[in-house]
Design an enzyme around this catalytic site. Structure first.
Site, short mmCIF file in Angstrom:
data_model
loop_
_atom_site.label_atom_id
_atom_site.label_comp_id
_atom_site.label_asym_id
_atom_site.label_seq_id
_atom_site.Cartn_x
_atom_site.Cartn_y
_atom_site.Cartn_z
N GLU A 193 0.82 -1.22 0.00
CA GLU A 193 0.00 0.00 0.00
C GLU A 193 0.84 1.26 0.00
O GLU A 193 0.32 2.37 0.04
CB GLU A 193 -0.94 -0.01 1.22
CG GLU A 193 -2.26 -0.70 0.95
CD GLU A 193 -2.10 -2.13 0.48
OE1 GLU A 193 -2.40 -2.39 -0.71
OE2 GLU A 193 -1.69 -3.00 1.25
N ASP A 320 -8.13 -4.19 -5.39
CA ASP A 320 -7.20 -4.70 -4.38
C ASP A 320 -7.39 -6.20 -4.19
O ASP A 320 -7.32 -6.71 -3.08
CB ASP A 320 -7.34 -3.98 -3.04
CG ASP A 320 -6.21 -4.35 -2.08
OD1 ASP A 320 -5.08 -4.57 -2.54
OD2 ASP A 320 -6.46 -4.45 -0.86
N TRP A 490 -10.53 -15.43 10.18
CA TRP A 490 -9.25 -14.76 9.91
C TRP A 490 -8.06 -15.61 10.37
O TRP A 490 -6.95 -15.10 10.49
CB TRP A 490 -9.22 -13.39 10.58
CG TRP A 490 -8.34 -12.41 9.88
CD1 TRP A 490 -7.11 -11.97 10.30
CD2 TRP A 490 -8.60 -11.74 8.65
NE1 TRP A 490 -6.60 -11.06 9.39
CE2 TRP A 490 -7.50 -10.91 8.37
CE3 TRP A 490 -9.66 -11.77 7.74
CZ2 TRP A 490 -7.43 -10.11 7.23
CZ3 TRP A 490 -9.59 -10.98 6.61
CH2 TRP A 490 -8.49 -10.16 6.36
#
Length: 588
Positions: A193, A320, A490
């Site tokens: 990023e 993205d 996650w």
């Protein structure tokens, strides 16, 4: 003679040699079958995360009990995403803020702790996490948030050598577990990023000397033994102007190794900036705006760093949809050698292990809005109306047309590793069902500053769940079963020959499912969200399972409306270890 020694120069031969006493190349190569230890990330360098142990099984998993717990300390919590390693009576884990712990595997007592001295001004994208270490010889090796790699004495924790991967002030960092192959420690980099350039580096395990480097964005030169080697790709073939110089493609998840073909396989992240119109990716489907080798899987020769093949999952990337997801080497049911990867873009891919050639691509999430599917050549069939609009076409030139795209930029699957079960032949893929409002904005590169050119808000796609663990048949792409979870998943998944699927949830539950039906067979509340990676091993005739608990990662930082949905979850930092007592192994 091993492959690497046969390929490198005489000067390197003198400096390298065999791994020192301790963890050997043979141990690393056979980690999956050596069930009294876990010495690689992924429980095998192919990243299958499968154990042949079956002492613990569907009938007796209800008898699994805590053996000990280890706290990482209260002042440095945040997300804990490590995978433990176990060797010679010691467990090694990394922690947030670039810490590494050695723990007595019998008692849970600390042997030593190493804290990296992080400078001011580090620029981690997505929490201060670390995903694990590597073992080689008498060393334990890990990366730090200031983009360094550090080798410690595995017995004492003393620094043996350290080296800089790249400049943290430009946005580089490192969070992945290194990979060791033939006396080389191989790393990627983080920081996509910030307009950095993704690369893969290989160092001598003994002294940290850089052997080769392979940038993954076309136009950049590789390095071998201190000299320029070859250019990656062809200059300006798929990038306009000088944008390749800050082209992104971070290799932030690390890689796998397929010993069948002697190939390192790394994923390259999103191109920079996110605004695809600046990269000519929004113009047509000619290939000019594909921005190679971003959003790709790349096969690399471990001896030289040369690229052997590539497969780009999202050419003309504009959402993205980072291409960094792990690539798992496996043998299909018909015996053919295959690779599998579940991409951030929502498609599950099967590739030919020999050359990375496309075999199939099927959805593993319910709502994909940016593409109708994957064509016979492995290229997405774009839905052009779902690409964020060009800001220069807006009346004020400041914000392009907003679109709702699914999956969200955090992906159908993000970093959290899937598992392949040799018992069922299926993959077990942690996924999330969410979308986003996304738009493009003007942006120019500035060293050390965020280089996005987009805005976004993530939203759940369904009322009753976001997280979704799916069992997927790689031959057909069909979902065998689905386990739904309220909060996003996650953390990593592990399967066993005992017919079990282990994973954790942000709500703190560590769960074992039936690998054939998805039925929940056992769970334990750890007290904080699980975003780590479980392992299992045998010790003194008993089977053990470990996982770290500690909520954090990208979701609370980037999750928009989803982050608000889970803002009640508590942070933590505890390593839990469970055992199946001998006397209960035969009990139903």
């Amino acid at each position: 003679m091993n492959r690497f020694v046969a390929a490198v120069t005489a000067s390197l031969l003198a400096a390298s040699g065999a791994l020192a006493q301790g963890v050997t190349e043979d141990m690393l190569a056979n980690d999956q079958t050596m069930t009294n230890q876990v010495v690689t990330n992924g429980m095998g360098r192919h990243l299958q995360r499968y154990s042949p142990l079956e002492t613990l099984n569907k009938a007796n998993v209800k008898n699994l009990v805590p053996a000990w717990a280890f706290s990482l300390g209260g002042e440095k919590q945040r997300g804990q995403e490590t995978q433990p390693l176990v060797y010679d009576g010691i467990m090694y884990i990394t922690g947030s803020y670039s810490r590494l712990y050695a723990i007595d595997v019998n008692t849970g007592e600390e042997v030593w702790q190493y804290d990296a001295r992080l400078p001011e001004g580090i620029l981690p994208c997505c929490d201060v996490i670390n995903r694990g270490a590597a073992l080689a010889g008498d060393k334990v090796i890990f990366g730090t948030l200031d983009a360094r790699i550090v080798a410690l004495d595995a017995k004492t924790g003393d620094v043996v050598w350290r080296d800089q991967i790249n400049d943290y002030k430009a946005g580089y960092s490192y969070t992945a577990a290194p990979l060791v192959v033939d006396n080389l420690v191989i790393t990627g980099n983080s920081g996509g990023e910030f307009g950095i350039v993704g690369s893969v580096q290989a160092r001598n395990v003994e002294n940290g000397d850089l052997v080769w480097e392979r940038p993954v964005i076309e136009g950049h030169m590789g390095m071998l033994n201190g000299q320029e080697s070859t250019m990656t790709g062809t200059l300006n073939a798929t990038w306009p102007g000088d944008m390749w110089k800050t082209g992104g493609g971070a290799t932030w998840l690390g890689g796998s190794y397929d010993e069948r073909t002697d190939t390192l396989i790394f994923g390259a992240g999103n191109p920079a900036p996110w605004n695809s119109w600046l990269r000519d990716a929004g113009q047509d489907n000619s290939g000019k705006g594909d921005n190679l080798y971003a959003a790709s899987r790349i096969g690399i020769d471990p001896a030289t760093g040369e690229i052997k093949w590539h497969y780009q999952t999202t050419p003309r990337e504009g959402w993205d949809y980072d291409g960094v997801n792990e690539v798992v080497a496996f043998d299909a049911r018909d015996g053919s050698q295959r690779l599998a990867t579940a991409d951030r873009n929502g498609f599950f891919y099967v590739l030919n292990a020999a050359d990375g050639g496309f075999i199939s691509g099927t959805p593993f999430v319910k709502d994909i809005s940016w593409a109708e599917g994957i064509d016979e050549n492995g290229r997405p069939i774009f839905i052009e109306s779902n690409r964020p609009g060009d800001p220069t076409a807006a009346a004020d030139g400041k914000k392009g047309e907003v679109v709702f795209a699914s999956p969200s930029f955090l992906g159908g699957k993000n970093w959290m590793p899937m598992s392949f079960s040799q018992r069922t032949g299926n993959f077990y893929v942690p996924s999330n069902e969410w979308g986003m409002d996304i738009w493009n904005e003007p942006i120019t590169y500035k060293k050390g500053a965020a280089y996005l050119g987009s805005g976004f808000t993530i939203k759940p796609n369904y009322e009753d769940h976001i997280g979704s663990l799916k069992a997927i048949d790689p031959d057909t792409g069909d979902w065998v079963w689905e386990y739904k979870n309220d909060a996003p998943l996650w953390g990593g998944v592990m399967t066993t020959a005992g017919g079990l699927v282990f994973f954790g949830t942000p709500e703190g539950k560590f769960i074992a499912l039936d690998d054939e039906t998805g039925q929940e067979l056992w769970s334990f509340q750890t007290g904080s969200g699980i975003v780590g990676q479980p392992i299992t091993w045998e010790q003194n005739g008993e089977q053990y399972v470990s996982v770290i608990s500690g909520w954090g990662g990208a979701v609370p930082l980037w999750g928009g409306e989803v982050a608000k949905k889970v803002n009640y979850l508590n942070q933590g930092g505890t390593l839990w270890t469970f055992r199946l007592p001998k006397e209960l192994a035969a009990a139903n």
